[in-house]
Design an enzyme around this catalytic site. Sequence first.
Site: not given
Ligand code: SF4
Length: 353
Positions: A98, A111, A118, A122, A125, A197, A339
């Site tokens: 994305e 972004c 990932c 989290c 997410c 980030s 974002c």
């Molecule tokens: S919020 Fe956490 S799980 Fe989602 S992309 Fe970022 S680091 Fe990875």
Amino acid sequence: MVNNMYDIKTLENLNENELKDFFESIGEKQFRAKQYFQSIHKNKILNVNDMTNFSMDLRDKLDAYNRIKNCSIATRIDSKLDNTKKYLIEMEDGNIVETVFMEYKTHTTICLSTQVGCRMGCKFCASTKKSFVRNLEPYEMCAQIYLVEKDLNTRISNIVLMGIGEPLDNYDNVVRFINLITDKNGQDMSIRNITLSTCGIVDKIKKLADDNIGINITISLHNPFDNERNLLMPIGNKYSIDEILKACDYYFQKTKRRIGFEYTVIENVNDSKEYMDRLVKLLKDRNCLLNLITLNPIDEFNQKSPSKGKMMSFMKYMNDNNVNTTIRRKQGVDIDGACGQLRINNMFDRGVR
Ligand code: SF4
């Protein structure tokens, strides 16, 4: 010598010096390296056969070594509320990431994603839903910019690495991407306009400082108490908030770049005076900017967003207590284009993959 990680099968990942070595190794003049680099990273020619400044023979020769990876726009979704556009970019192997384009009065921001999936886990997410698939290569990050610029016939001024993936979990590729995109003979992006980030991978924050890259960093904080933050962000079990803040201090000492902190405000969860006071205690003596984000209510994360008044009083309290604080302006809300590390309704939910 060409770096082992980026061999001649991935010329699009090489810098100009490495390309010089390559062209010499195939019996060509070194100046071809600059031409090749500029073709990709300045003129955004993403197919060797379209590089008409090379003879047909040389194009065939190059093609035999390396066909530039085919990245393409799979879908574009335009916000009806503002000029935000969300792209799903398909990589050569069919994986999709994305990318979000945002337009402001004075600048444009993209972004970018840095991984497919990932592994940080989290809870809020969607990138974690299908777990980690693979790292993106440097060129696959560049291509997200080049494709969007070509599609919109525009020039992007700012980059935020806040899309899918934890950038510091793909450190070498991300640093190489930054070096490519800031190269004077290519896109020539200002290092000051790049922000990374992270959920707080302490050793990599320190490495980024030692490597003197000079980009801005922002930390996804979201809760000032370790025991609560750890429930949302498992990385907290490895690195405490105190350790993250010390790494940020180190980063600031080395780079003099002000650190950003992102804090998604969730009604009756992390918005009481107790949380504000704890944030003040953590941040007030630091050269930083606290960015408050209003939670977008979503099915998978069953919490409420705070009122506008609450957000304003939160911001005021922090500023009154010497913590520089802003509220993030919402962009592309109707297409989940905002974002930040709080995205839930991405391509996985749409069944794209
Ligand atoms: S919020 Fe956490 S799980 Fe989602 S992309 Fe970022 S680091 Fe990875």
